[in-house]
Enzyme design. Structure first.
Site, short mmCIF file in Angstrom:
data_model
loop_
_atom_site.label_atom_id
_atom_site.label_comp_id
_atom_site.label_asym_id
_atom_site.label_seq_id
_atom_site.Cartn_x
_atom_site.Cartn_y
_atom_site.Cartn_z
N GLY A 56 0.83 -1.20 0.00
CA GLY A 56 0.00 0.00 0.00
C GLY A 56 0.86 1.25 0.00
O GLY A 56 2.04 1.19 0.33
N CYS A 83 5.07 -6.27 1.83
CA CYS A 83 5.46 -4.85 1.77
C CYS A 83 4.75 -4.04 2.86
O CYS A 83 5.02 -4.24 4.03
CB CYS A 83 5.24 -4.31 0.37
N TYR A 84 3.79 -3.17 2.49
CA TYR A 84 3.08 -2.43 3.55
C TYR A 84 2.54 -3.40 4.59
O TYR A 84 2.60 -3.15 5.79
CB TYR A 84 1.93 -1.61 2.93
N HIS A 170 7.79 -8.13 -3.30
CA HIS A 170 6.49 -8.52 -3.85
C HIS A 170 6.57 -9.89 -4.53
O HIS A 170 6.93 -9.96 -5.70
CB HIS A 170 6.01 -7.47 -4.86
N GLU A 172 4.24 -11.61 -5.62
CA GLU A 172 3.15 -11.79 -6.60
C GLU A 172 3.51 -11.33 -8.00
O GLU A 172 2.84 -11.68 -8.96
CB GLU A 172 1.89 -11.06 -6.11
N SER A 224 -10.93 0.10 -30.50
CA SER A 224 -9.76 0.92 -30.85
C SER A 224 -8.84 0.16 -31.79
O SER A 224 -7.88 0.72 -32.31
CB SER A 224 -8.99 1.27 -29.57
N GLY A 225 -9.12 -1.13 -31.99
CA GLY A 225 -8.22 -1.94 -32.81
C GLY A 225 -7.12 -2.56 -31.98
O GLY A 225 -6.34 -3.37 -32.47
N GLY A 226 -7.03 -2.17 -30.71
CA GLY A 226 -6.05 -2.77 -29.82
C GLY A 226 -6.52 -4.14 -29.35
O GLY A 226 -7.63 -4.57 -29.69
N VAL A 227 -5.68 -4.80 -28.57
CA VAL A 227 -5.98 -6.16 -28.16
C VAL A 227 -7.27 -6.22 -27.32
O VAL A 227 -8.17 -7.00 -27.60
CB VAL A 227 -4.82 -6.75 -27.32
N ASP A 228 -7.36 -5.35 -26.31
CA ASP A 228 -8.45 -5.46 -25.35
C ASP A 228 -9.81 -5.27 -26.01
O ASP A 228 -10.72 -6.08 -25.85
CB ASP A 228 -8.30 -4.44 -24.22
N SER A 229 -9.95 -4.17 -26.76
CA SER A 229 -11.28 -3.93 -27.33
C SER A 229 -11.58 -4.92 -28.44
O SER A 229 -12.74 -5.28 -28.65
CB SER A 229 -11.41 -2.48 -27.82
N SER A 230 -10.56 -5.43 -29.13
CA SER A 230 -10.82 -6.44 -30.16
C SER A 230 -11.33 -7.72 -29.52
O SER A 230 -12.24 -8.38 -30.05
CB SER A 230 -9.55 -6.77 -30.95
N LYS A 370 -3.50 -8.46 -18.93
CA LYS A 370 -3.24 -8.48 -20.37
C LYS A 370 -3.00 -9.89 -20.91
O LYS A 370 -3.56 -10.26 -21.94
CB LYS A 370 -2.00 -7.63 -20.64
N1 GLN Z 1 4.36 2.75 1.40
C1 GLN Z 1 5.22 1.74 1.92
C2 GLN Z 1 6.68 2.03 1.55
O1 GLN Z 1 6.97 2.89 0.80
C3 GLN Z 1 4.84 0.39 1.36
C4 GLN Z 1 5.03 0.30 -0.12
C5 GLN Z 1 4.37 -0.92 -0.73
O2 GLN Z 1 3.58 -1.60 -0.09
N2 GLN Z 1 4.66 -1.15 -2.01
O3 GLN Z 1 7.57 1.37 2.05
#
Ligand code: GLN
Length: 514
Positions: A56, A83-84, A170, A172, A224-230, A370
């Site tokens: 966050g 992270c946060y 991260h 993920e 738009s001819g792009g992937v998503d709208s196509s 995407k």
């Molecule tokens: N805001 C917090 C930081 O800057 C956490 C950032 C995040 O969760 N990507 O460290």
């Protein structure tokens, strides 16, 4: 409601929350996202097998930052903080979090303790993706440090007894090389999930749902001819056949020759759909004259799109639904993906005017990334050249021209971009790049050409690699290619005397310039 085992993602405003949920689902474990505002009662009621706190934008030590009842750590349910989320866990349990002496963005070498259940079968030295300003200076009592980097002494901590885990990076995002394994470890080794859930075919489910919703109504699709709208158009065409009309707007901000190409593909009989091309070039140039602020530009373009669609719908008569190819990153970046911050307003989401004269806006791809959209396109039988096209933003070159847009500047970017694309194709690099384009920096500088002083514009070249467009890296382009492109651009494009290559990843930059 599902009876399957479930992992709950608690949203603290991170940009990658849907990615966390997607990764967990890819482990065959059902996963839902809830806002931190729902509080501990909602978490208890959901009775998940595991809880993941997202990243966050806030700092845990500031007042009014998103928080959680610390009793969440006593529920006996494993918690992973990312992270946060990791910082919050430490902050609430008596550790110390503060501004880091060195911020970290992007790929970072992390040394992990492979005895940790989180890092089972992970390389001791592994590349992870970081994006933080704050860091954990001292872990909370009872926690052991299980990873560190050169700048970040506490990159992961855990309390095995209480099943509490936290990572500063991260896992993920795909740029964290062994992130999938780490999340898999959390879900299976720590939470003890068995994997009793399977995703059914998105395309089939959507086509049936769209048919039900639309009935015998008429639909207008913004193409738009792009992937998503196509892909959205193909899906709708499969669902409701010729109740669908696709409208393509030439806003004068397209790539070189793009209008002709889109009309050929969609108007040329390859697809069985009603297709209308609207020439709105002058209309957009007039509206954009004198406007410099990126968000304002995006909003003007978004509003004009909708007004044109409304006009076309009136001509057709009795059109209830407007279909847009909005995808998940558009939603998050527009600040509508739960608790996340506005990064930029996508024309079809945050850029929509307050009043839209359609009964309903239909966005069948709103939850997809995407690469998933491309997969859906393939399942729908779209040709590969269309499905694998590089993305092009709805507001077009307006977000690749920093500051005011004029027809002259549009022509400069179009020409420079065409050269860049041509040379990349010649060098056979197309397949290795996810997106590449030229932008006009709006910076003028002094040069010398033919012994004469020039005071002209700088073009920025961009090329990135990414899978899901949530994070990206600047691509390594061979120097010889950059040299050829540079000399062609300064020779062939008037009023350009300098060419720059953008080396920044996302984060900290975004892929587009505005
Ligand atoms: N805001 C917090 C930081 O800057 C956490 C950032 C995040 O969760 N990507 O460290």
């Amino acid at each position: 409601m599902t009876n399957n085992e479930k992992v709950l993602v608690v949203d603290f405003g991170g940009q990658y929350n849907q990615l966390i949920a997607r990764r967990v689902r890819e482990c065959n474990v059902y996963c839902e996202i809830i806002s931190y505002r729902a509080g501990i009662e909602a978490i208890r009621a959901a009775a998940p097998k595991g809880i993941i706190f997202t990243g966050g934008p806030n700092s845990v030590y500031l007042e009014d930052s998103p928080t959680m009842d610390p009793a969440v750590f006593e529920l006996g349910i494993p918690v992973l903080g990312i992270c946060y989320g990791s910082q919050l866990m430490m902050h609430l349990l008596g550790g110390h979090v503060c501004r880091a002496p060195e911020r970290e963005y992007g790929k970072t070498l992390v040394h992990v303790d492979t005895k940790s259940p989180m890092f089972q079968d992970v390389n001791p030295d592994t590349i992870c993706w970081m994006s933080h300003n704050d860091y954990i200076e001292t872990p909370a009592p009872g926690f052991a440090v299980t990873a560190y980097t050169d700048n970040c002494p506490v990159a992961a901590v855990e309390n095995q007894e209480k099943n509490l885990y936290a990572v500063q990076f991260h896992p993920e995002v795909l740029h964290t090389q062994e992130g999938k394994k780490m999340l898999h470890n959390f879900v299976y080794e720590v939470c003890g999930c068995k994997g009793d859930w399977k995703m059914d075919s998105f395309v089939e489910r959507s086509v049936t749902a769209l048919r039900e919703k639309i009935g015998d109504g008429k639909v207008l699709c913004a193409l738009s001819g792009g992937v998503d709208s196509s892909v959205a158009a193909a899906m709708l065409s499969k669902a409701v056949g010729n109740q669908l009309t696709c409208v393509f707007v030439d806003h004068g901000l397209l790539r070189k020759n793009e209008m002709e190409q889109v009309c050929e593909i969609f108007g040329g009989g390859e697809f069985e759909m009603n297709f209308i091309c609207v020439d709105a070039r002058q209309r957009y140039y007039d509206k954009l004259a004198g406007v410099e602020e990126p968000e304002k530009k995006r909003k003007i373009i978004g509003e004009e799109f909708v007004r044109i669609f409304e006009e076309e719908a009136k001509k057709i008569g009795r059109v209830d639904f407007l279909v847009q190819g909005t995808i998940y990153p558009d939603v998050v970046e527009s600040g509508l993906g739960g608790e996340s911050t506005v990064i930029k307003s996508h024309h079809n989401v945050g850029g929509l005017p307050d009043y839209v004269d359609f009964k309903e806006i239909v966005e069948p791809l709103r939850d997809l990334f995407k690469d998933e959209v491309r997969q859906a396109g393939r399942e729908l039988g779209l040709p590969e050249y269309l499905v694998s096209r590089q993305p092009f933003p709805g507001p077009g070159l307006a977000v690749r021209i920093i500051g005011e847009v004029t027809p002259e500047k549009v022509a400069m970017v179009q020409d420079a971009d065409a050269i860049w694309r041509e040379e990349i194709a010649k060098a056979g690099l197309e397949g290795q790049l996810s997106q590449y384009f030229a932008a006009l920096t709006n910076m003028r500088s002094v040069g010398v050409m033919g012994d004469e002083r020039t005071y002209d514009y700088a073009i920025a070249l961009r090329a990135v690699t990414t899978v899901d467009f949530m994070t990206a890296e600047s691509a390594e382009i061979p120097w010889s290619v950059l040299q050829t492109v540079t000399s062609r651009i300064v020779n062939e494009v008037k009023h350009v005397n300098r060419v720059l290559y953008d080396c920044t990843g996302k984060p900290p930059a975004t892929i587009e310039f505005e």
